[in-house]
Motif scaffolding. Structure first.
Motif, PDB file in Angstrom:
ATOM      1  N   LEU A  10       0.719  -1.194   0.071  1.00 48.75           N
ATOM      2  CA  LEU A  10       0.019  -0.101  -0.144  1.00 48.75           C
ATOM      3  C   LEU A  10       0.719   1.100   0.040  1.00 48.75           C
ATOM      4  O   LEU A  10       0.382   2.344  -0.332  1.00 48.75           O
ATOM      5  CB  LEU A  10      -1.150   0.149   1.265  1.00 48.75           C
ATOM      6  CG  LEU A  10      -2.458   0.519   1.003  1.00 48.75           C
ATOM      7  CD1 LEU A  10      -2.938  -0.450  -0.027  1.00 48.75           C
ATOM      8  CD2 LEU A  10      -3.184   0.139   2.122  1.00 48.75           C
ATOM      9  N   GLU A  11       2.110   1.274   0.421  1.00 48.06           N
ATOM     10  CA  GLU A  11       2.892   2.270   0.584  1.00 48.06           C
ATOM     11  C   GLU A  11       3.090   3.228  -0.923  1.00 48.06           C
ATOM     12  O   GLU A  11       3.015   4.402  -0.908  1.00 48.06           O
ATOM     13  CB  GLU A  11       4.496   1.866   1.148  1.00 48.06           C
ATOM     14  CG  GLU A  11       4.513   1.753   2.559  1.00 48.06           C
ATOM     15  CD  GLU A  11       3.962   2.729   3.523  1.00 48.06           C
ATOM     16  OE1 GLU A  11       4.536   3.870   3.066  1.00 48.06           O
ATOM     17  OE2 GLU A  11       3.151   2.269   4.476  1.00 48.06           O
ATOM     18  N   ALA A  12       3.243   2.335  -1.771  1.00 46.33           N
ATOM     19  CA  ALA A  12       3.624   3.122  -3.075  1.00 46.33           C
ATOM     20  C   ALA A  12       2.414   3.636  -3.325  1.00 46.33           C
ATOM     21  O   ALA A  12       2.425   4.990  -4.049  1.00 46.33           O
ATOM     22  CB  ALA A  12       3.955   1.932  -4.296  1.00 46.33           C
ATOM     23  N   PHE A  13       0.934   3.173  -3.205  1.00 42.22           N
ATOM     24  CA  PHE A  13      -0.061   3.836  -3.712  1.00 42.22           C
ATOM     25  C   PHE A  13      -0.408   5.067  -3.058  1.00 42.22           C
ATOM     26  O   PHE A  13      -0.844   6.121  -3.459  1.00 42.22           O
ATOM     27  CB  PHE A  13      -1.350   2.806  -3.445  1.00 42.22           C
ATOM     28  CG  PHE A  13      -1.391   1.796  -4.743  1.00 42.22           C
ATOM     29  CD1 PHE A  13      -1.746   1.863  -5.879  1.00 42.22           C
ATOM     30  CD2 PHE A  13      -0.749   0.519  -4.456  1.00 42.22           C
ATOM     31  CE1 PHE A  13      -1.886   0.922  -6.881  1.00 42.22           C
ATOM     32  CE2 PHE A  13      -0.658  -0.457  -5.390  1.00 42.22           C
ATOM     33  CZ  PHE A  13      -1.035  -0.017  -6.611  1.00 42.22           C
ATOM     34  N   ARG A  14       0.106   5.059  -1.693  1.00 44.28           N
ATOM     35  CA  ARG A  14      -0.054   6.123  -0.788  1.00 44.28           C
ATOM     36  C   ARG A  14       0.793   7.345  -1.213  1.00 44.28           C
ATOM     37  O   ARG A  14       0.416   8.452  -1.270  1.00 44.28           O
ATOM     38  CB  ARG A  14       0.315   5.855   0.861  1.00 44.28           C
ATOM     39  CG  ARG A  14      -0.952   5.293   1.417  1.00 44.28           C
ATOM     40  CD  ARG A  14      -0.563   5.501   3.056  1.00 44.28           C
ATOM     41  NE  ARG A  14      -1.517   4.383   3.805  1.00 44.28           N
ATOM     42  CZ  ARG A  14      -0.999   3.527   4.216  1.00 44.28           C
ATOM     43  NH1 ARG A  14       0.247   2.838   3.866  1.00 44.28           N
ATOM     44  NH2 ARG A  14      -1.855   2.538   4.912  1.00 44.28           N
ATOM     45  N   ASP A  15       2.213   6.806  -1.494  1.00 36.79           N
ATOM     46  CA  ASP A  15       3.187   7.910  -2.030  1.00 36.79           C
ATOM     47  C   ASP A  15       2.572   8.938  -3.305  1.00 36.79           C
ATOM     48  O   ASP A  15       2.823   9.970  -3.254  1.00 36.79           O
ATOM     49  CB  ASP A  15       4.535   7.234  -2.125  1.00 36.79           C
ATOM     50  CG  ASP A  15       4.892   6.784  -0.959  1.00 36.79           C
ATOM     51  OD1 ASP A  15       4.344   7.116   0.156  1.00 36.79           O
ATOM     52  OD2 ASP A  15       5.969   5.964  -0.876  1.00 36.79           O
ATOM     53  N   LYS A  16       1.860   8.019  -4.081  1.00 36.51           N
ATOM     54  CA  LYS A  16       1.454   8.485  -5.399  1.00 36.51           C
ATOM     55  C   LYS A  16      -0.006   9.131  -5.236  1.00 36.51           C
ATOM     56  O   LYS A  16      -0.556   9.675  -6.280  1.00 36.51           O
ATOM     57  CB  LYS A  16       1.300   7.372  -6.450  1.00 36.51           C
ATOM     58  CG  LYS A  16       2.964   6.894  -6.970  1.00 36.51           C
ATOM     59  CD  LYS A  16       2.572   5.836  -7.852  1.00 36.51           C
ATOM     60  CE  LYS A  16       4.089   5.349  -8.350  1.00 36.51           C
ATOM     61  NZ  LYS A  16       4.128   4.094  -9.245  1.00 36.51           N
ATOM     62  N   GLY A  17      -0.529   8.769  -3.964  1.00 37.57           N
ATOM     63  CA  GLY A  17      -1.866   9.853  -3.853  1.00 37.57           C
ATOM     64  C   GLY A  17      -2.935   8.997  -4.421  1.00 37.57           C
ATOM     65  O   GLY A  17      -4.187   9.411  -4.576  1.00 37.57           O
TER      66      GLY A  17
END
Length: 224
Positions: free
Chosen positions: A204-211
């Protein structure tokens, strides 16, 4: 009257809760029938048991035929209670005949569409009622996305999902799409045993970082 409806619901459903929604129907023309359907406000204890009974009683010209007529409602609407009184069936109709009967199939299609459209109306006219219904029966309704191709789009319209957009409020797919970022062409989702487990996932981190918003799916049926 409303009191009579409630009394009748408790009689046929063998339940003590209030009906969440009452759906009277009358069809005339090729197939004449009357139906009175109820959406309960609480799930029965046997909702996911194999031995549980269907909730629709069949009458022909007001003569009782059978109690749990599975042919009148799809499996994923098994929580709906009610009675159907058909005018043109034979009084000595059997379960085997019902499975082949064109009229029964037509009634089933109409009842199914009516229940789904009633739930869709609740999403805008009575959001609190819809929230109760989805909380009690959402897992069952999602089975229809797998088994009922004819009504899949209509079922997607009334489905709600947890999402990273809001910690408490569920979202519809339509609302998700309205919030999508420029250039985003897909709906992202993650499955897991609980919201907390998914939120702690490194994926989920990557999706959070990209918004990007991600749907969080935790029901067993979601995997399918």
């Amino acid at each position: 009257s409303d009191d009579e409806y409630r009394e009748f619901y408790r009689h046929i459903a063998h339940a003590w809760d209030e009906p969440l929604e009452i759906i009277p129907m009358r069809a005339e023309g090729t197939f004449e029938y009357q139906a009175l359907l109820f959406i309960p406000s609480a799930a029965p204890f046997d909702l996911f048991m194999r031995e549980r009974k269907a909730g629709i009683s069949l009458y022909v010209k007001r003569v009782f035929i059978m109690d749990d007529c599975e042919e009148l409602m799809p499996e994923y609407l098994r929580f709906v209670k009610g009675v159907v009184d058909a005018q043109d069936l034979s009084l000595n109709v059997s379960r085997e005949i019902l499975q082949q009967d064109r009229q029964i199939r037509a009634i089933r299609r109409r009842l199914t569409k009516k229940v789904i459209s009633t739930i869709k109306d609740l999403t805008t006219s009575a959001p609190d009622k819809y929230a109760t219904l989805w909380g009690e029966f959402g897992r069952v309704l999602k089975e229809g996305l797998i088994s009922d191709g004819d009504n899949r789009d209509a079922l997607l319209e009334i489905s709600s999902f947890a999402s990273t957009h809001d910690d408490e409020k569920l979202t519809t797919l339509r609302e998700y799409v309205e919030r999508m970022k420029d250039g985003q062409t897909q709906i992202f989702y993650a499955t897991g045993e609980s919201r907390k487990a998914i939120e702690n996932s490194p994926h989920l981190e990557a999706f959070r970082d990209k918004g990007f918003e991600v749907l969080l799916l935790t029901d067993p049926v979601d995997e399918v």
